[in-house]
Scaffold this active site. Structure first.
Site, short mmCIF file in Angstrom:
data_model
loop_
_atom_site.label_atom_id
_atom_site.label_comp_id
_atom_site.label_asym_id
_atom_site.label_seq_id
_atom_site.Cartn_x
_atom_site.Cartn_y
_atom_site.Cartn_z
N HIS A 54 51.59 -15.75 46.88
CA HIS A 54 50.71 -16.27 45.84
C HIS A 54 49.54 -15.32 45.64
O HIS A 54 48.97 -14.82 46.61
CB HIS A 54 50.22 -17.66 46.27
CG HIS A 54 49.32 -18.31 45.27
ND1 HIS A 54 49.67 -18.51 43.96
CD2 HIS A 54 48.05 -18.78 45.39
CE1 HIS A 54 48.67 -19.09 43.32
NE2 HIS A 54 47.67 -19.27 44.15
N CYS A 83 50.92 -16.41 38.62
CA CYS A 83 49.62 -16.12 39.23
C CYS A 83 49.32 -14.64 39.23
O CYS A 83 48.16 -14.23 39.19
CB CYS A 83 49.53 -16.68 40.66
SG CYS A 83 50.92 -16.22 41.69
N HIS A 120 -6.62 8.55 2.91
CA HIS A 120 -5.17 8.66 3.04
C HIS A 120 -4.72 7.53 3.95
O HIS A 120 -4.92 7.58 5.15
CB HIS A 120 -4.78 10.02 3.65
CG HIS A 120 -5.03 11.16 2.73
ND1 HIS A 120 -4.90 12.47 3.13
CD2 HIS A 120 -5.37 11.20 1.43
CE1 HIS A 120 -5.16 13.27 2.10
NE2 HIS A 120 -5.46 12.52 1.07
N HIS A 173 -8.62 9.85 16.04
CA HIS A 173 -8.87 11.00 15.17
C HIS A 173 -8.14 10.83 13.85
O HIS A 173 -8.62 11.24 12.79
CB HIS A 173 -8.47 12.30 15.86
CG HIS A 173 -9.34 12.59 17.05
ND1 HIS A 173 -8.95 13.32 18.12
CD2 HIS A 173 -10.62 12.21 17.32
CE1 HIS A 173 -9.93 13.40 19.01
NE2 HIS A 173 -10.96 12.72 18.54
N CYS A 188 -3.52 -2.31 6.18
CA CYS A 188 -2.96 -3.45 6.90
C CYS A 188 -3.32 -3.42 8.38
O CYS A 188 -3.23 -4.43 9.07
CB CYS A 188 -1.43 -3.48 6.79
SG CYS A 188 -0.82 -3.65 5.12
N HIS A 220 0.79 -1.22 0.00
CA HIS A 220 0.00 0.00 0.00
C HIS A 220 0.83 1.28 0.00
O HIS A 220 0.30 2.36 -0.19
CB HIS A 220 -0.96 -0.01 1.19
CG HIS A 220 -1.74 -1.29 1.28
ND1 HIS A 220 -1.62 -2.16 2.33
CD2 HIS A 220 -2.61 -1.86 0.43
CE1 HIS A 220 -2.40 -3.22 2.12
NE2 HIS A 220 -3.01 -3.06 0.97
#
EC number: 3.4.19.12
Lengths: 524, 95
Positions: free
Chosen positions: A491, A198, A105, A95, A121, A31
């Site tokens: 560590h 580490c 339209h 509206h 649609c 459309h």
């Protein structure tokens, strides 16, 4: 610490039966063909510019005046504009529907979001050409808006992901999907210790769990411009792939180690290194290797770099030196990637925190337990310090050497803030580790340490109530690196946060679940 | 138009003219994403789509289904902050 991060990384599952791949291509409708005549593209652009995304002051004024329903005068109620003529009508009160029927339209545009509605649609439609125009006009308007409020700091406004043809192909050929649930362990992987590495493993764990960094690498944002194979950023990218691959066996980061040795010679060798030094060296090399990611902006230079490392980790530290005679202030701002904090028990005195002492409690902490807090350390870091008569500064106002005080405050906060507790003392007389327990919170508000807060205090505006609504300076803890042992042999392990509140302890190759208490009780 | 809606229209005009409306929209968007509202709504939308079937569902269906829940789930703190911002703006630009 990281600023409260919006949501968390999640992949939505694409279920085969929905056949989403075919729906993802824009579904237009026939459309619109009646509309796509003559100069329709320009007309549509004008509508977007004037009534949907008004970028200029003039269009905004016009929008403010004219965008009201022609039937009832309301500006709310999902106002739509007719595409065929100058008519504005509410959607909610139907509206615009009346107008569509009366004038035949059949197309209208939603003035709030720019969607195109087809009355035949009876739904919004997605026409490829129109979508293209919409995107372009939106981008134009954003640019005109000046300082956009909440652009992602990566430099682009957030838009939802739309796959390219190539990506769709890849998705089709690789139908396996992984769903991220709140308790899944993806991203967690152990790292083999290659001989006192580490210190590197902990930092890697912290980096791979930095959400923004993770998102950057997992979305392939690095464009490598280095000819050789020695780009650390590429290696980082590889590392993220390894961590998020789902493999549960520990990863062996030998290539990463080799690259680090190549680019940061001072860290080479199998002796134990300092994790903090590694973090800074890694950020530095990554920053230098990020040349390709600037998107054409200024080349990597410390003041204008836009690489991911700078965007995430760089903050601005303000140093104010006040002359004790004329009270003139000389200010400098230096970039920083981390804040190194002195601890009580070191050879430099810790207490009192500032000349004269300041008894206010910050971040809701009290000293009942007797332990030092992270905010104590920050208060000490940002205290005004008398520089003494042996360290006079040349004052520009007095034109002579005067005694002064110096104070550090935060001018610009980084997205990810790294705090380094200076536990290793390397003074002339002794080398030792300070094991003083420092308590730290899960959430940290940096507002009291900001340069702007200092200014308000100096202007007499005492901030009695913390602005709870303002989250700008608030941080959330997501990684803690700990060192056990002595200076000679020790560590490193780390705690990292997964999802919102799940913590894991990373001890080289061994990852175990941890409680928040474990994290907060650790040394830091 | 009632006095209230006239006032609303005037405020809206001012906000739009000065570009504040766009800034507020962005602020709101960020806040609602941060607190997880957006994810909640997204999940709810998916449920509705599953119920109605992908081929039949319209944007209108989704709007009707999620608007009441969406409105109710906006955190008070977000409402407060936006109200605070609007008040501050109006105070600054009072005519």
């Amino acid at each position: 610490f990281q600023v409260n991060h919006p949501g968390d990384f999640s992949l939505s599952p694409i279920k085969p039966k929905l056949n989403v791949l075919s729906v993802m291509s824009p579904a237009g409708c026939s459309h619109v063909n009646g509309y796509k005549v003559d100069n329709w593209k320009q007309n549509l652009r004008v509508i977007y510019q004037c009534f949907v995304w008004s970028g200029t002051a003039e269009t905004r004024r016009r929008k403010a005046k004219s965008c009201i329903c022609h039937m009832c005068g309301a500006h709310l109620n999902r106002l739509h504009s007719c595409l065929y003529c100058v008519f504005f009508g509410c959607f909610t009160k139907k509206h615009i529907h009346e107008h569509a029927k009366n004038k035949r339209h059949n197309l209208a545009i939603d003035l709030l979001y720019g969607g195109i509605y087809c009355f035949v649609c009876q739904d919004y439609i997605y026409d490829k050409d129109m979508e293209q125009i919409a995107k372009e006009e939106q981008r134009k308007a954003w640019k005109l808006q000046g300082t956009p409020l909440l652009f992602l700091r990566i430099g682009e406004k957030y838009t939802t992901w739309e796959p390219t043809k190539r990506e769709l192909e890849l998705l089709r050929h690789n139908p396996k999907r992984r769903k991220i649930t709140t308790n899944c362990t993806i991203g967690l992987r152990g790292l083999i210790n290659l001989g006192n590495t580490c210190f590197m493993n902990c930092i890697v764990q912290a980096l791979t769990h930095t959400p923004l960094l993770r998102d950057f690498f997992l979305s392939d944002r690095h464009k490598c411009e280095m000819q050789s194979n020695s780009c650390l950023v590429c290696e980082m990218s590889q590392l993220f792939q390894e961590f998020y691959s789902g493999h549960r066996s520990p990863h062996i980061p030998f290539r990463l180690l080799h690259l680090v040795w190549t680019h940061a010679r001072h860290l080479a060798g199998y002796e134990q290194q300092d994790a903090h030094e590694f973090l800074i060296a890694a950020l530095d090399v990554l920053h230098r290797h990020c040349k390709g990611d600037d998107n054409g902006k200024k080349a990597n230079n410390p003041n204008h770099c836009n690489c991911i490392i700078d965007q995430i980790f760089t903050g601005g530290l303000q140093s104010d030196v006040t002359c004790q005679v004329c009270h003139g202030v000389s200010t400098t701002i230096d970039p920083f990637w981390d804040i190194s904090l002195d601890l009580p028990g070191s050879s430099t005195p810790f207490w009192p925190l500032s000349p004269g002492g300041d008894g206010s409690t910050v971040n809701g902490e009290s000293h009942l337990s007797g332990s030092t807090t992270l905010t104590d350390c920050l208060r000490r870091f940002t205290r005004p310090e008398h520089l003494g008569s042996s360290a006079k500064i040349k004052c520009g106002g007095c034109h002579s050497y005067q005694e002064s005080t110096k104070q550090l405050t935060m001018k610009k906060l980084p997205i990810v803030a790294c705090f380094h507790l200076k536990r290793f003392e390397h003074s002339a007389k002794l080398r030792r580790k300070i094991t003083t327990y420092v308590s730290f919170p899960l959430e940290l508000d940096m507002t009291p340490f900001m340069a702007s807060s200092k200014e308000s205090r100096m202007n007499g505006q005492y901030q009695q109530t913390v602005d709870v609504l303002n989250n700008d300076n608030k941080y959330s803890l997501f990684a803690v690196v700990n060192h056990q042992g002595t200076l000679e042999s020790g560590h490193y392990t780390s705690f990292i946060r997964q999802h919102k509140d799940q913590w894991f302890k990373c001890d080289d190759a061994i990852i175990t679940k941890a409680s928040i208490k474990d994290v907060l009780d650790s040394e830091g | 138009m009632s006095k209230e809606s006239r006032m609303k229209a005037t405020i809206n005009q001012k906000l739009t003219e000065m570009g504040e409306r766009e800034r507020l929209k962005e602020l709101l968007r960020a806040k609602l994403t941060e607190c997880g509202w957006k994810d909640q709504m997204k999940a709810h939308c998916k449920e509705v789509i599953k119920e109605k079937g992908l081929e039949h569902v319209t944007v209108e269906d989704l709007m009707v289904e999620i608007t009441p829940k969406g409105r109710a789930l906006v955190p008070d703190s977000v409402k407060k902050e936006l109200l605070h911002r609007i008040r501050a703006f109006l105070a600054q630009h009072a005519t």
